[in-house]
Design a protein around this motif. Structure first.
Motif, PDB file in Angstrom:
ATOM      1  N   VAL A 231      24.525  28.852  17.937  1.00  0.00           N
ATOM      2  CA  VAL A 231      24.160  28.151  19.169  1.00  0.00           C
ATOM      3  C   VAL A 231      24.493  26.668  18.999  1.00  0.00           C
ATOM      4  CG1 VAL A 231      22.266  27.544  20.724  1.00  0.00           C
ATOM      5  CG2 VAL A 231      22.294  29.785  19.632  1.00  0.00           C
ATOM      6  N   ASP A 232      25.244  26.103  19.954  1.00  0.00           N
ATOM      7  CA  ASP A 232      25.559  24.679  19.928  1.00  0.00           C
ATOM      8  C   ASP A 232      24.501  23.902  20.705  1.00  0.00           C
ATOM      9  OD1 ASP A 232      27.912  24.881  18.497  1.00  0.00           O
ATOM     10  OD2 ASP A 232      29.127  25.211  20.291  1.00  0.00           O
ATOM     11  N   VAL A 233      24.136  22.737  20.186  1.00  0.00           N
ATOM     12  CA  VAL A 233      23.242  21.853  20.934  1.00  0.00           C
ATOM     13  C   VAL A 233      24.135  20.794  21.587  1.00  0.00           C
ATOM     14  CG1 VAL A 233      21.219  20.371  20.813  1.00  0.00           C
ATOM     15  CG2 VAL A 233      21.494  22.238  19.179  1.00  0.00           C
ATOM     16  N   VAL A 234      24.139  20.745  22.914  1.00  0.00           N
ATOM     17  CA  VAL A 234      25.046  19.824  23.607  1.00  0.00           C
ATOM     18  C   VAL A 234      24.268  18.914  24.545  1.00  0.00           C
ATOM     19  CG1 VAL A 234      27.042  21.348  23.486  1.00  0.00           C
ATOM     20  CG2 VAL A 234      25.481  21.548  25.406  1.00  0.00           C
ATOM     21  N   GLN A 241      21.005  20.578  25.942  1.00  0.00           N
ATOM     22  CA  GLN A 241      21.129  21.975  26.358  1.00  0.00           C
ATOM     23  C   GLN A 241      21.539  22.823  25.172  1.00  0.00           C
ATOM     24  OE1 GLN A 241      20.317  23.082  29.253  1.00  0.00           O
ATOM     25  NE2 GLN A 241      20.287  21.253  30.534  1.00  0.00           N
ATOM     26  N   LEU A 242      21.218  24.097  25.252  1.00  0.00           N
ATOM     27  CA  LEU A 242      21.624  25.027  24.206  1.00  0.00           C
ATOM     28  C   LEU A 242      22.706  25.944  24.768  1.00  0.00           C
ATOM     29  CD1 LEU A 242      18.114  25.976  22.822  1.00  0.00           C
ATOM     30  CD2 LEU A 242      19.756  24.363  21.879  1.00  0.00           C
ATOM     31  N   ARG A 243      23.753  26.141  23.981  1.00  0.00           N
ATOM     32  CA  ARG A 243      24.864  26.964  24.443  1.00  0.00           C
ATOM     33  C   ARG A 243      25.248  27.928  23.332  1.00  0.00           C
ATOM     34  NH1 ARG A 243      28.935  27.006  28.269  1.00  0.00           N
ATOM     35  NH2 ARG A 243      27.941  25.361  29.475  1.00  0.00           N
ATOM     36  N   ARG A 244      25.128  29.205  23.608  1.00  0.00           N
ATOM     37  CA  ARG A 244      25.477  30.195  22.604  1.00  0.00           C
ATOM     38  C   ARG A 244      26.982  30.247  22.462  1.00  0.00           C
ATOM     39  NH1 ARG A 244      27.508  33.721  24.287  1.00  0.00           N
ATOM     40  NH2 ARG A 244      26.494  35.661  24.890  1.00  0.00           N
ATOM     41  N   ARG A 245      27.468  29.959  21.236  1.00  0.00           N
ATOM     42  CA  ARG A 245      28.907  29.885  21.041  1.00  0.00           C
ATOM     43  C   ARG A 245      29.498  31.227  20.613  1.00  0.00           C
ATOM     44  NH1 ARG A 245      32.380  26.577  16.610  1.00  0.00           N
ATOM     45  NH2 ARG A 245      30.966  24.881  17.085  1.00  0.00           N
ATOM     46  N   ARG A 454      22.609  28.859  27.549  1.00  0.00           N
ATOM     47  CA  ARG A 454      23.771  29.319  28.297  1.00  0.00           C
ATOM     48  C   ARG A 454      24.730  29.982  27.331  1.00  0.00           C
ATOM     49  NH1 ARG A 454      24.488  24.858  31.845  1.00  0.00           N
ATOM     50  NH2 ARG A 454      26.559  25.643  32.326  1.00  0.00           N
ATOM     51  N   GLY A 455      25.678  30.723  27.868  1.00  0.00           N
ATOM     52  CA  GLY A 455      26.594  31.339  26.914  1.00  0.00           C
ATOM     53  C   GLY A 455      27.689  32.188  27.525  1.00  0.00           C
ATOM     54  N   GLY A 456      27.333  32.997  28.519  1.00  0.00           N
ATOM     55  CA  GLY A 456      28.341  33.873  29.092  1.00  0.00           C
ATOM     56  C   GLY A 456      28.680  35.024  28.161  1.00  0.00           C
ATOM     57  N   ALA A 457      29.824  35.687  28.444  1.00  0.00           N
ATOM     58  CA  ALA A 457      30.198  36.884  27.689  1.00  0.00           C
ATOM     59  C   ALA A 457      30.431  36.521  26.221  1.00  0.00           C
ATOM     60  CB  ALA A 457      31.450  37.505  28.281  1.00  0.00           C
TER      61      ALA A 457
END
Lengths: 596, 173
Positions: A231-234, A241-245, A454-457
Motif C-alpha cells: 500500500v502506498d501512502v500518497v 491517502q492510501l492506495r493499494r499498489r 483506493r486501488g482498483g483491479a
C-alpha cells in the motif's frame, strides 16, 4: 427498509467471524457476534468464531436430532466447533479448507468433490456449497440475535484473499447470495481489511505514523495461505491517502504447514526418546499441542523448553499420557530454516515441477520459504529506478505472528535487504479477528464517510484468442492473449477494448480461455504472442451464447470487447457487435451443481 | 446502575442480564436500531450441573483426571498430564463465568469494608467483635463470576445423565 448495521464477514480457511457496527452511532463501535453453534452433539454454545469445518452425519442422525439447531431440525450435517472436533475422530466425514479449493481452477468447484479422496459411499459436497453452508449458518445466527434487522437489509462486506482472481471472487459471491446475503454485498481484500482494523484502532492518530511517500507492506500469514499486499501512502490535495499498489500470488503455505512440520519433528522425538509410535488419533492432539508449543517458545520471552504432552485416549488419562520436552533453539531453527530462511532480495522461489503423473489435490507450494516469496513480490513491484519495492512500514496479520520471533525474523530479513529498515506499525493487534473487524469498519465508513483505501483491479485480465493461420491437424492453433482489463482499473469504470473485431459464429456458444496477471502492466487492446508461465495464469474460461437478432444477416459477426467493474467491485465482460447494438455478456463457465 | 442492578447482572444468566439491562432504555429518535434479542433457549431437560461436567470432560478431560487413581504414578507423570488439564479447565471456566477477583486489593494489604456491603461478599476471621468490622488485612481476594453462560443441551431421554459418551471405533477399510 433502512439498514441498521454495517456488517463485516471473514469467511476464513479455518475460521469464520462476523463483526458489526451500529450505523447510527456517532463513531464506529465494532463488535463481534457471538455465534450460536453446536459444540458437541446436542450441545449448543456461543463462540466468537465459527470453525470452517463441515461434518457429514450419518442418515440416522437426522431422526435423533443430534445436529438440531434452534432454526433447523432433523439436520444431517453440522458446521462449526462440533465439526472441527469431529475432524479428528471422523476424517472421512469432515470437510475442511473448502476455501482453498474455491480458487483451485483445475477442479470443478461446483462438483461434489469434498471431502477429497474419500470412499464413494460418503455423500460429498462442492466447495461452493460448503462455503454457502458456513455463510447460511452466520446468517441464521445473526437472525437469532437481531431478528428485527434482517441481514438482507444491512450493509454487508465479505472479505476474500487479495490473491483470489475474478473467478474465485465470483464463486464466493455466488455462495454468499445463495446464503441470503444482500445483492449489494461488497467484497474486499483481507489484507486491506486488516489495514482498516488498524486504522480503526488508531483513529486519526494514523496520520502521525505514516506520511506521504511511505510504503506499507501487509503481510498476512493465515492457517493455510500467505497473502501479501503493498500500500502506498500518497498526498492528494493536502490529504494523506492510501492506495493499494500490488497484491501477491495465491500462496498455499501458512501456519498449518509450520505446525505440521513441528508435529513431524516432535513425533520423531517421541520415537527416539520414548520409543513411542503415535497413532493417527494422537497425531491430531500432537498437532494442537505443537501449535501451543510454537506460540509459547517463540514468544517474546519464551521459555528454554516446553513440554508437549499427548493424553491417552482411554479414560486412563494420566497413565496414557506421553510427553517430551521440546527445545526452543531446535524449534526456532526448524521453523526459521523451513519457512523464514535468510535469502537475497534477488532470490526467486524455486518451483519444482514433478514430472509424469501427479495426483490432483490442492497445489501446495513446493517453496515454503515465506522470505523468498516476499523477495520475489517486492522485486516484481519495484519502485522506479530501483531493484525492488522498499516498504517503510509493515503490518502483520494472521495467527502465525502470535509467535513474536517470527515477526522479528521477517523484520530482520528486510533490515538486511534495505538501508532503511522497515518498522512494524504501532498499535494493538487482534490477530484472530482483525479481518472481520476491519471489514465492518470499512462498511461503516462507506456509509458514514471516512478513510478509504483506493486501488482498483489488482490484476490485469486477458482473453485467449486463437490466431488465424493454417490449421495443422492435431496441433492447437497458436494462442494470443488480448488485454481486456488493465491493472489498477478503478471500480465504477468501463473500458472499451480497442483493436480489430474478432469473428464469432452466431447461434453457437463462444468460449474463451481466460488469463490473469499480477506481473504485467499492459494496456487494454495490447495483444501478447508470447508469455512465460509465471506471467499469465489461466483461470476458468468464459463463455456466451450468441443469439441471433433481427437484422443480422451473416452467421459470422465481428465483435469487440468491453469490460466493466461496478461500484461493488464486480467484474463484467461483454462482447459488442461492431455493426449493431447487439451485445452479449460473457460468464464464467458454470457446470451444473452436482450435489443439490 | 445501582448495587442491586449489578448483583442481578452478576447472578443471572447472560440472556437474562441483557434483558434486565435493556429495560428502561426508551427510544429517543424515530428510527431506533433493533436491540439484540437473545435466541429463545431450548427447554432444558437436564441439570446445568451435568452440562458443566460434560463440558469440562469434553474440553479438558477433567473427569478422567479426577476419576483415575493416582497413587501409583510418579509426580512427573501426573505433572505431564495435568498441565493441559489445568490450562484447558481454566479456558472453560473463563469462557463460561469470566471469573474475576472479587476485590482488587493486593493480598496482605489493608482493606476497608463499606458499611452497606452485602454480607455474602466478606468472610471475617480473627479478632472479630460484636459489630461488623470496617477494615482488616486482605487474606484472600475472593472470586466472582461476571457472567454465567453454560452451553444448552438439546438432547432428550436417557442421555440426560450422560457426561461423556462411550467411544467405539470401527476398524477396517
Amino acid at each position: 427498509m433502512t439498514a441498521d448495521f454495517a456488517i463485516g464477514i471473514d469467511l476464513g480457511t479455518t475460521n469464520c467471524v462476523l463483526a458489526y457496527a451500529n450505523l447510527t452511532a456517532e463513531k464506529a463501535d465494532v463488535q463481534l457476534l457471538d455465534i450460536l453453534q453446536l459444540v458437541a452433539p446436542n450441545t449448543i454454545d456461543q463462540k466468537k468464531s465459527l470453525p470452517s469445518f463441515l461434518h457429514l452425519g450419518m442418515s440416522s442422525d437426522a431422526e435423533s436430532g443430534t445436529w438440531n439447531l434452534p432454526w433447523e431440525q432433523a439436520r444431517t450435517y453440522a458446521v462449526g466447533e462440533v465439526a472441527r472436533r469431529q475432524s479428528a475422530d471422523l476424517p472421512q466425514r469432515t470437510i475442511s479448507a473448502a476455501k482453498s479449493w474455491l480458487c483451485h481452477s483445475k477442479v470443478d468447484r461446483h462438483g461434489a468433490i469434498l471431502p477429497w479422496n474419500t470412499p464413494d459411499d460418503v455423500q460429498k459436497l462442492s466447495p461452493v456449497t460448503v462455503s454457502r453452508r458456513y455463510l447460511e449458518h452466520l446468517v441464521a445466527a445473526w437472525k437469532g440475535e437481531f431478528p428485527d434487522s434482517p441481514i438482507a437489509d444491512q450493509h454487508v462486506v465479505l472479505t476474500v484473499p487479495a490473491s483470489f482472481d475474478a473467478s474465485a471472487r465470483e464463486l464466493t459471491r455466488e455462495a454468499a447470495l445463495a446464503a441470503g446475503l444482500p445483492e449489494s454485498l461488497v467484497l474486499i481484500e483481507e489484507p486491506q481489511a486488516a489495514t482498516y482494523a488498524w486504522l480503526d484502532n488508531q483513529g486519526d492518530h494514523w496520520r502521525k505514523q505514516l506520511q506521504a511517500g511511505n510504503q506499507l507492506l501487509v503481510c498476512d500469514v493465515g492457517g493455510g495461505t500467505t497473502d501479501l499486499t503493498l500500500v502506498d501512502v500518497v498526498d492528494e490535495m493536502g490529504e494523506l491517502q492510501l492506495r493499494r499498489r500490488a497484491v501477491g500470488d495465491h500462496l498455499l503455505v501458512g501456519g498449518d504447514n509450520m505446525d505440521l512440520t513441528l508435529a513431524f519433528y516432535v513425533s520423531q522425538l517421541f520415537k527416539e526418546q520414548k520409543n513411542i509410535d503415535l497413532d493417527p488419533w494422537q497425531s491430531v492432539s500432537l498437532w494442537h499441542a505443537c501449535r501451543a508449543a510454537k506460540e509459547a517458545l517463540l514468544a517474546e520471552d519464551g521459555p528454554e523448553t516446553f513440554p508437549v504432552a499427548i493424553p491417552g485416549r482411554s479414560s486412563r488419562l494420566i497413565g496414557g499420557t506421553v510427553a517430551v520436552d521440546v527445545n526452543r533453539e531446535a524449534v526456532s531453527d526448524l521453523l526459521v530454516n523451513g519457512f523464514f530462511a535468510a535469502c537475497q532480495l534477488s532470490d526467486k522461489p524455486t518451483r519444482q515441477r514433478s514430472s509424469g503423473f501427479q495426483e490432483l489435490g490442492l497445489p501446495f507450494e513446493t517453496e515454503t520459504a515465506v522470505t523468498k516469496h516476499l523477495a520475489a513480490f517486492l522485486a516484481r513491484n519495484a519502485n522506479e529506478g530501483s531493484a525492488s519495492a522498499q516498504p517503510s512500514h509493515v503490518l502483520f496479520n494472521g495467527g502465525v505472528f502470535k509467535a513474536a520471533k517470527l515477526k522479528a525474523r521477517l523484520l530482520q530479513q528486510m533490515a538486511d535487504w534495505f538501508a532503511d529498515a522497515p518498522r512494524e506499525l504501532d498499535g494493538n493487534r487482534d490477530l484472530d479477528y482483525a479481518v472481520a473487524r476491519g471489514a465492518a469498519f470499512y462498511a461503516w465508513n462507506k456509509h458514514n464517510g471516512g478513510i478509504r483505501i483506493r486501488g482498483g483491479a489488482a490484476r490485469s485480465y486477458y482473453i485467449g484468442i486463437e490466431t488465424a493461420g493454417l490449421a495443422i491437424p492435431g496441433a492447437p492453433r497458436p494462442l494470443s492473449a488480448l488485454c481486456v482489463v488493465p491493472h489498477g482499473m478503478e471500480e465504477g469504470s468501463q473500458t472499451d477494448v480497442p483493436g480489430d473485431g474478432i469473428g464469432l459464429v452466431v447461434g453457437e456458444r463462444a468460449t474463451f480461455r481466460f488469463f490473469s496477471s499480477v506481473v504485467r502492466k499492459d494496456q487494454p487492446g495490447q495483444r501478447l504472442q508470447h508469455w512465460s508461465e509465471d506471467e499469465l495464469v489461466e483461470t476458468d474460461s468464459m463463455e456466451a451464447e450468441l443469439t441471433k437478432t433481427d437484422g443480422m444477416e451473416d452467421d459470422y459477426v465481428p465483435v469487440r470487447f468491453e469490460s466493466k467493474i461496478n461500484e461493488l467491485g464486480i467484474f463484467e465482460l461483454w462482447c459488442v457487435h461492431t455493426e449493431s447494438d447487439a451485445r452479449w455478456k460473457l460468464e464464467f463457465s458454470v457446470r451444473d451443481d452436482a450435489d443439490v | 446502575m445501582g448495587r442491586i442492578g449489578l448483583a442481578l447482572k452478576v447472578l443471572f444468566s447472560g440472556a437474562f442480564a441483557k434483558q434486565v439491562a435493556t429495560i428502561g432504555a426508551a427510544p429517543a429518535i424515530a428510527h431506533v436500531p433493533a436491540e439484540r434479542k437473545p435466541v429463545e433457549p431450548p427447554k432444558p431437560v437436564r441439570s446445568d450441573a451435568v452440562t458443566l461436567l460434560a463440558t469440562l470432560q469434553r474440553e479438558a478431560r477433567l473427569l478422567d483426571f479426577f476419576k483415575e487413581p493416582i497413587g501409583d504414578y510418579s509426580d512427573a507423570q501426573i505433572g505431564a498430564a495435568v498441565r493441559d488439564v489445568h490450562r484447558m479447565t481454566n479456558d472453560v471456566l473463563d469462557r463460561m463465568f469470566a471469573i474475576q477477583p472479587l476485590l482488587d486489593g493486593v493480598e496482605g494489604s489493608t482493606v476497608n469494608v463499606p458499611g452497606d456491603a452485602d454480607a455474602g461478599q466478606y468472610k471475617f476471621t480473627g479478632n472479630v467483635g460484636d459489630r461488623r468490622p470496617d477494615s482488616g488485612e486482605l487474606m484472600h481476594h475472593g472470586w466472582r463470576a461476571t457472567k454465567c453462560d453454560l452451553p444448552k443441551w438439546t438432547g432428550a431421554g436417557d442421555s440426560a445423565l450422560v457426561i461423556a459418551p462411550a467411544e467405539v471405533e470401527v476398524k477396517g477399510s
